[in-house]
Scaffold this active site. Structure first.
Site, PDB file in Angstrom:
ATOM      1  N   SER A 143       0.856  -1.192   0.000  1.00  0.00           N
ATOM      2  CA  SER A 143       0.000   0.000   0.000  1.00  0.00           C
ATOM      3  C   SER A 143       0.890   1.239   0.000  1.00  0.00           C
ATOM      4  O   SER A 143       2.026   1.195   0.491  1.00  0.00           O
ATOM      5  CB  SER A 143      -0.855   0.002   1.267  1.00  0.00           C
ATOM      6  OG  SER A 143      -1.444   1.270   1.469  1.00  0.00           O
ATOM      7  N   TYR A 156      -1.909  -0.757  10.551  1.00  0.00           N
ATOM      8  CA  TYR A 156      -2.028  -1.259   9.173  1.00  0.00           C
ATOM      9  C   TYR A 156      -0.801  -0.856   8.358  1.00  0.00           C
ATOM     10  O   TYR A 156      -0.184  -1.680   7.673  1.00  0.00           O
ATOM     11  CB  TYR A 156      -3.305  -0.690   8.548  1.00  0.00           C
ATOM     12  CG  TYR A 156      -3.423  -0.891   7.050  1.00  0.00           C
ATOM     13  CD1 TYR A 156      -3.666  -2.164   6.520  1.00  0.00           C
ATOM     14  CD2 TYR A 156      -3.282   0.184   6.161  1.00  0.00           C
ATOM     15  CE1 TYR A 156      -3.763  -2.342   5.140  1.00  0.00           C
ATOM     16  CE2 TYR A 156      -3.384   0.003   4.793  1.00  0.00           C
ATOM     17  CZ  TYR A 156      -3.625  -1.256   4.290  1.00  0.00           C
ATOM     18  OH  TYR A 156      -3.715  -1.439   2.929  1.00  0.00           O
TER      19      TYR A 156
HETATM   20  N1  LIG Z   1      -8.747  -0.483  -0.925  1.00  0.00           N
HETATM   21  C1  LIG Z   1      -7.725   0.309  -0.709  1.00  0.00           C
HETATM   22  O1  LIG Z   1      -7.875   1.534  -0.558  1.00  0.00           O
HETATM   23  C2  LIG Z   1      -6.321  -0.261  -0.691  1.00  0.00           C
HETATM   24  C3  LIG Z   1      -5.251   0.654  -0.775  1.00  0.00           C
HETATM   25  C4  LIG Z   1      -3.955   0.157  -0.729  1.00  0.00           C
HETATM   26  C5  LIG Z   1      -3.726  -1.203  -0.622  1.00  0.00           C
HETATM   27  N2  LIG Z   1      -4.780  -2.059  -0.549  1.00  0.00           N
HETATM   28  C6  LIG Z   1      -4.466  -3.493  -0.398  1.00  0.00           C
HETATM   29  O2  LIG Z   1      -5.080  -4.217  -1.441  1.00  0.00           O
HETATM   30  C7  LIG Z   1      -5.369  -5.536  -0.985  1.00  0.00           C
HETATM   31  C8  LIG Z   1      -6.796  -5.886  -1.374  1.00  0.00           C
HETATM   32  O3  LIG Z   1      -7.673  -4.983  -0.724  1.00  0.00           O
HETATM   33  P1  LIG Z   1      -9.127  -4.617  -1.291  1.00  0.00           P
HETATM   34  O4  LIG Z   1      -9.218  -3.161  -1.349  1.00  0.00           O
HETATM   35  O5  LIG Z   1      -9.447  -5.416  -2.480  1.00  0.00           O
HETATM   36  O6  LIG Z   1     -10.000  -5.076  -0.028  1.00  0.00           O
HETATM   37  P2  LIG Z   1     -11.311  -6.014   0.105  1.00  0.00           P
HETATM   38  O7  LIG Z   1     -12.283  -5.696  -0.957  1.00  0.00           O
HETATM   39  O8  LIG Z   1     -11.714  -5.897   1.535  1.00  0.00           O
HETATM   40  O9  LIG Z   1     -10.699  -7.466  -0.161  1.00  0.00           O
HETATM   41  C9  LIG Z   1      -9.817  -8.052   0.753  1.00  0.00           C
HETATM   42  C10 LIG Z   1      -9.630  -9.503   0.356  1.00  0.00           C
HETATM   43  O10 LIG Z   1      -8.710 -10.102   1.286  1.00  0.00           O
HETATM   44  C11 LIG Z   1      -9.303 -11.297   1.767  1.00  0.00           C
HETATM   45  N3  LIG Z   1      -8.811 -11.603   3.093  1.00  0.00           N
HETATM   46  C12 LIG Z   1      -8.854 -10.835   4.228  1.00  0.00           C
HETATM   47  N4  LIG Z   1      -8.304 -11.511   5.249  1.00  0.00           N
HETATM   48  C13 LIG Z   1      -7.906 -12.715   4.770  1.00  0.00           C
HETATM   49  C14 LIG Z   1      -7.275 -13.848   5.336  1.00  0.00           C
HETATM   50  N5  LIG Z   1      -6.939 -13.900   6.626  1.00  0.00           N
HETATM   51  N6  LIG Z   1      -7.015 -14.917   4.535  1.00  0.00           N
HETATM   52  C15 LIG Z   1      -7.360 -14.888   3.220  1.00  0.00           C
HETATM   53  N7  LIG Z   1      -7.955 -13.860   2.633  1.00  0.00           N
HETATM   54  C16 LIG Z   1      -8.226 -12.780   3.401  1.00  0.00           C
HETATM   55  C17 LIG Z   1     -10.797 -11.049   1.723  1.00  0.00           C
HETATM   56  O11 LIG Z   1     -11.492 -12.290   1.601  1.00  0.00           O
HETATM   57  P3  LIG Z   1     -12.232 -13.110   2.774  1.00  0.00           P
HETATM   58  O12 LIG Z   1     -12.841 -12.104   3.698  1.00  0.00           O
HETATM   59  O13 LIG Z   1     -13.218 -13.938   1.995  1.00  0.00           O
HETATM   60  O14 LIG Z   1     -11.162 -13.931   3.406  1.00  0.00           O
HETATM   61  C18 LIG Z   1     -10.926 -10.292   0.417  1.00  0.00           C
HETATM   62  O15 LIG Z   1     -10.977 -11.185  -0.666  1.00  0.00           O
HETATM   63  C19 LIG Z   1      -5.108  -5.548   0.517  1.00  0.00           C
HETATM   64  O16 LIG Z   1      -3.868  -6.168   0.783  1.00  0.00           O
HETATM   65  C20 LIG Z   1      -5.028  -4.079   0.889  1.00  0.00           C
HETATM   66  O17 LIG Z   1      -4.164  -3.841   1.976  1.00  0.00           O
HETATM   67  C21 LIG Z   1      -6.071  -1.623  -0.580  1.00  0.00           C
END
Ligand SMILES: NC(=O)c1ccc[n+]([C@@H]2O[C@H](COP(=O)([O-])OP(=O)(O)OC[C@H]3O[C@@H](n4cnc5c(N)ncnc54)[C@H](OP(=O)(O)O)[C@@H]3O)[C@@H](O)[C@H]2O)c1
Length: 276
Positions: A143, A156
């Site tokens: 991130s 985080y």
């Molecule tokens: N959205 C943002 O603004 C943003 C910005 C920078 C970086 N990111 C990074 O991008 C990545 C994806 O985020 P997103 O925005 O797509 O969020 P999201 O829509 O909440 O998706 C998160 C995914 O991670 C899975 N997950 C969470 N805990 C888990 C675990 N213990 N084991 C396996 N799977 C797990 C969830 O699936 P289940 O709940 O089904 O397990 C879901 O598929 C993350 O690493 C996040 O830190 C996001």
């Protein structure tokens, strides 16, 4: 050289929602065989059906990335089904909004177990097969919070920082092999991430800012698999922007003070909780 993704085997953790789900669909549309991993089986099954609907090939494996044996099972299932791993994306992640003083040691520990240890397990276990093949590409989704200290997200950001520097060091270790290692640093992306995170302060009534779409971020991740690059960022002129904030830290401090006010509906940093 451009990698043709047709027939390539791509493992994606966190593929049940958001960036991971969108990337899975894009990889499948390119003809890749996609292995979908996350904890929620129903959501994984729905992504699997979406991929099958356009003739794509996928496999889903219920996986909690914090549990090493489940990540090992993910690799084993991938090999049983597809026989190899070409791209492994450590994307699963969770967050927490709240002050350092509000965060419990158990919450901090869980964030590290998912965001950092999940990536560590994913890399080590993917490498078991990539070393045998003498090929492969690991892409870790960190991130921008790893590079710019985001107030109210210290725990985080710490996990994402650890994930980022770990990936850069791993890339250096593997530089003399054909195995590629990349890190992506998305900025705010409009997914369910904020809703899914632990909330120690109430959600703001005002919208934070306009983020990128999951589609835009996933597109860049797919492009990184096609044309491997060490680092993928999503801000304009990333190197200059980071250099600017390094040179003028007061500007970032000013932005953070504004951010705290918006995030807390003008109340500011909450008072410390009473000692137990
Ligand atoms: N959205 C943002 O603004 C943003 C910005 C920078 C970086 N990111 C990074 O991008 C990545 C994806 O985020 P997103 O925005 O797509 O969020 P999201 O829509 O909440 O998706 C998160 C995914 O991670 C899975 N997950 C969470 N805990 C888990 C675990 N213990 N084991 C396996 N799977 C797990 C969830 O699936 P289940 O709940 O089904 O397990 C879901 O598929 C993350 O690493 C996040 O830190 C996001």
């Amino acid at each position: 050289m451009r990698v043709d993704l047709k027939g390539k085997v791509v493992v994606i953790t966190g593929a049940s929602a958001g960036i991971g789900k969108t990337a899975a669909l894009l990889f499948a549309k390119k003809g890749a065989h996609v292995v979908l991993a996350a904890r929620r089986l129903e959501q994984l099954q729905a992504v699997d059906r979406d991929i099958a609907a356009f003739g794509g090939k996928a496999l889903y494996v219920s996986t909690d990335v914090a549990e090493r044996e489940q990540v090992q099972r993910l690799l084993n299932a991938t090999l049983e089904h597809f026989g190899r791993v070409d791209v492994w994306i450590n994307n699963a992640g969770s967050g927490l909004v709240g002050t350092v003083e509000q965060t419990t040691p158990e919450e901090m520990d869980r964030l590290f177990r998912v965001n950092y240890m999940g990536t560590f397990h994913g890399c080590q276990i993917a490498l078991q097969q990539m070393r045998r093949q003498n090929s492969g590409h690991i892409i870790n989704i960190s991130s921008m919070a790893a590079r710019l200290p985001l107030a109210l997200h210290a725990s985080y950001a710490a996990t994402k920082s650890a994930q980022w520097i770990f990936t850069e060091a791993l890339a250096a270790e593997l530089a003399s092999t054909p195995i590629k290692v990349s890190v992506a640093l998305p900025s705010f992306t409009e997914t369910d991430f904020s809703r899914a995170m632990i909330h120690k302060i109430p959600d703001s009534s005002k919208s934070m800012m306009h983020g990128a779409s999951a589609e835009q971020v996933a597109q860049k991740i797919v492009q990184c698999a096609e044309r491997p690059r060490p680092v993928v960022m999503f801000i304009p002129f990333p190197k200059l922007t980071l250099m600017f904030f390094d040179l003028f830290p007061g500007v970032w401090g000013f932005i953070m003070r504004k951010y705290i006010l918006i995030r807390t509906d003008g109340k500011g940093v909450p008072p410390p909780p009473p000692h137990p």
